[in-house]
Design a protein around this motif. Structure first.
Motif, PDB file in Angstrom:
ATOM      1  N   UNK A 255      70.725 -53.734 -53.747  1.00 51.60           N
ATOM      2  CA  UNK A 255      69.421 -54.380 -53.912  1.00 51.60           C
ATOM      3  C   UNK A 255      69.560 -55.526 -54.896  1.00 51.60           C
ATOM      4  N   UNK A 256      69.053 -56.699 -54.506  1.00 52.48           N
ATOM      5  CA  UNK A 256      68.944 -57.836 -55.414  1.00 52.48           C
ATOM      6  C   UNK A 256      67.470 -58.070 -55.732  1.00 52.48           C
ATOM      7  N   UNK A 257      67.199 -58.327 -57.003  1.00 53.18           N
ATOM      8  CA  UNK A 257      65.827 -58.538 -57.466  1.00 53.18           C
ATOM      9  C   UNK A 257      65.787 -59.716 -58.432  1.00 53.18           C
ATOM     10  N   UNK A 258      64.956 -60.702 -58.138  1.00 51.80           N
ATOM     11  CA  UNK A 258      64.794 -61.830 -59.037  1.00 51.80           C
ATOM     12  C   UNK A 258      63.973 -61.450 -60.262  1.00 51.80           C
ATOM     13  N   UNK A 259      64.435 -61.855 -61.445  1.00 50.78           N
ATOM     14  CA  UNK A 259      63.719 -61.513 -62.668  1.00 50.78           C
ATOM     15  C   UNK A 259      62.396 -62.269 -62.808  1.00 50.78           C
ATOM     16  N   UNK A 260      62.292 -63.449 -62.159  1.00 46.60           N
ATOM     17  CA  UNK A 260      61.060 -64.237 -62.234  1.00 46.60           C
ATOM     18  C   UNK A 260      60.158 -64.019 -61.026  1.00 46.60           C
ATOM     19  N   UNK A 261      60.358 -62.936 -60.335  1.00 45.15           N
ATOM     20  CA  UNK A 261      59.538 -62.579 -59.175  1.00 45.15           C
ATOM     21  C   UNK A 261      58.138 -62.182 -59.649  1.00 45.15           C
ATOM     22  N   UNK A 262      57.130 -62.918 -59.212  1.00 47.88           N
ATOM     23  CA  UNK A 262      55.762 -62.636 -59.643  1.00 47.88           C
ATOM     24  C   UNK A 262      55.305 -61.251 -59.217  1.00 47.88           C
ATOM     25  N   UNK A 263      55.815 -60.769 -58.083  1.00 45.68           N
ATOM     26  CA  UNK A 263      55.378 -59.465 -57.595  1.00 45.68           C
ATOM     27  C   UNK A 263      56.060 -58.323 -58.346  1.00 45.68           C
ATOM     28  N   UNK A 264      57.240 -58.585 -58.897  1.00 42.18           N
ATOM     29  CA  UNK A 264      57.870 -57.618 -59.789  1.00 42.18           C
ATOM     30  C   UNK A 264      57.013 -57.446 -61.030  1.00 42.18           C
ATOM     31  N   UNK A 265      56.533 -58.553 -61.565  1.00 35.33           N
ATOM     32  CA  UNK A 265      55.718 -58.524 -62.780  1.00 35.33           C
ATOM     33  C   UNK A 265      54.351 -57.891 -62.529  1.00 35.33           C
ATOM     34  N   UNK A 266      53.889 -57.903 -61.281  1.00 37.54           N
ATOM     35  CA  UNK A 266      52.604 -57.291 -60.923  1.00 37.54           C
ATOM     36  C   UNK A 266      52.744 -55.832 -60.519  1.00 37.54           C
ATOM     37  N   UNK A 267      53.932 -55.261 -60.685  1.00 37.47           N
ATOM     38  CA  UNK A 267      54.207 -53.859 -60.332  1.00 37.47           C
ATOM     39  C   UNK A 267      53.964 -53.555 -58.859  1.00 37.47           C
ATOM     40  N   UNK A 268      54.280 -54.529 -58.003  1.00 38.44           N
ATOM     41  CA  UNK A 268      54.219 -54.299 -56.558  1.00 38.44           C
ATOM     42  C   UNK A 268      55.528 -53.737 -56.017  1.00 38.44           C
ATOM     43  N   UNK A 269      56.637 -53.916 -56.731  1.00 41.74           N
ATOM     44  CA  UNK A 269      57.959 -53.623 -56.183  1.00 41.74           C
ATOM     45  C   UNK A 269      58.588 -52.357 -56.753  1.00 41.74           C
ATOM     46  N   UNK A 270      58.544 -52.145 -58.046  1.00 47.05           N
ATOM     47  CA  UNK A 270      58.967 -50.901 -58.710  1.00 47.05           C
ATOM     48  C   UNK A 270      60.402 -50.472 -58.342  1.00 47.05           C
ATOM     49  N   UNK A 271      61.375 -51.364 -58.433  1.00 40.88           N
ATOM     50  CA  UNK A 271      62.741 -50.985 -58.027  1.00 40.88           C
ATOM     51  C   UNK A 271      63.381 -49.939 -58.931  1.00 40.88           C
ATOM     52  N   UNK A 272      62.986 -49.889 -60.209  1.00 44.94           N
ATOM     53  CA  UNK A 272      63.571 -48.899 -61.112  1.00 44.94           C
ATOM     54  C   UNK A 272      63.261 -47.476 -60.664  1.00 44.94           C
ATOM     55  N   UNK A 273      62.100 -47.278 -60.057  1.00 49.36           N
ATOM     56  CA  UNK A 273      61.750 -45.937 -59.571  1.00 49.36           C
ATOM     57  C   UNK A 273      62.729 -45.478 -58.492  1.00 49.36           C
TER      58      UNK A 273
END
Length: 317
Positions: A255-273
């Protein structure tokens, strides 16, 4: 001449969608005509980027999908990678923006890129919002009216479409894998986790990793599956919940995840879970946070080669 034409049609029947001009001849000699209608064809990196339409029995409508045929398909069957796109996307986004054909041609892999939902069903509310209905099938099989008859993207992606692709193109049915982005990353993950023998490996860009706990997922699941947020059926379509109980063959997830992803910051993605669930159950999962990258196809195009390398390890081993 008659004998030579007949022999040539027989020898190429496994690749008949690659040779549309021969379909009439092959039908004359007793072969079934293609179920596909070609709507676009462009040569790229020695292969062909095509778009086909067909009548889907799972979805009850005409569907389009893109397919990249690498140069190697002229010599014989090749492995397949399925790509699932995200919210608001069609079959065109990945094929036009990711630059994936270069790597598919290098490695000799056929790419299949379906649309993200049924289209034009005139279901009330199907076009009211970007994150539910048209362009937002979430790769589940809906169980709630009025969606359950047509919104069956999971069965389409894991059953109907692979059967059609393996019938119409020169593929290796036992050599297929799956990847996707955002909503499509969620789709790729659940397809792999729910079908341990079907896909050799899986990867994702910025996937919706724990939909039962994020706004996008709650909206989609309540609409397609019904019930409150504690509906146990939701867990069957959630990658984090599926990872907790996965007991199939070893599965290697990238899995690749951008650190500046707005949806990551909005808790839409939750990859750590998902990462924690995979660790607890002994699933190999590499989660890479990429500095400065967002949710766009610029991000995908930057790292798509790494994902091909990940898949090739298992498709050609």
């Amino acid at each position: 001449m008659f004998f030579m034409l007949k022999r040539y049609c027989i020898s190429r029947v496994s690749s008949r969608a690659f040779w549309p001009k021969l379909q009439v001849s092959s039908a004359y000699f007793g072969y079934k005509m293609s179920e596909l209608t070609q709507v676009q064809s462009n040569k790229i990196f020695g292969g062909w980027q095509k778009v086909y339409s067909h009548n889907s029995t799972e979805l009850g409508c005409k569907m389009k999908f893109a397919v990249y045929l690498p140069p190697q398909v002229e010599e014989g069957p090749v492995p397949v990678i399925y790509w699932l796109s995200g919210l608001t996307c069609t079959e065109a986004n990945f094929s036009e923006k990711a630059g994936a054909q270069k790597y598919a041609a290098n490695y000799g892999v056929l790419l299949v890129i379906p649309d993200t939902s049924p289209r034009g069903l005139n279901i009330p509310g199907e076009d009211d919002s970007y994150d539910f209905g048209s362009g937002a099938g979430f790769y589940v099989d809906a169980t709630r009216e009025p969606w359950k008859k047509n919104y069956r993207m999971y069965s389409y992606v894991t059953k109907e479409l692979p059967a059609l692709v393996n019938k119409e193109f020169a593929t290796l049915p036992d050599r297929q894998s799956i990847m996707g982005h955002s909503m499509g990353g969620h789709g790729a993950l659940i397809c792999a986790l729910k079908n341990p023998e079907q896909f050799k490996t899986v990867s994702a860009f910025a996937p919706i990793s724990n939909p039962i706990l994020c706004p996008w997922g709650k909206k989609a699941f309540s609409g397609y599956l019904g019930g409150p947020e504690d509906n146990v059926a939701w867990k069957e379509w959630d990658a984090t919940e599926l990872a907790k109980k996965y007991n199939g063959p070893p599965l290697d997830i990238l899995i690749d995840q951008g650190k500046e992803d707005q949806f990551l910051k909005q808790d839409q993605l939750l990859p750590e879970n998902l990462l924690n669930a995979a660790k607890d159950n002994g699933i190999a999962l590499v989660l890479r946070f990429q500095d400065g990258y967002d949710h766009s196809y610029y991000f995908i195009a930057t790292f798509i080669e790494d994902h091909f390398k990940h898949h090739i390890k298992y498709l050609k081993s």
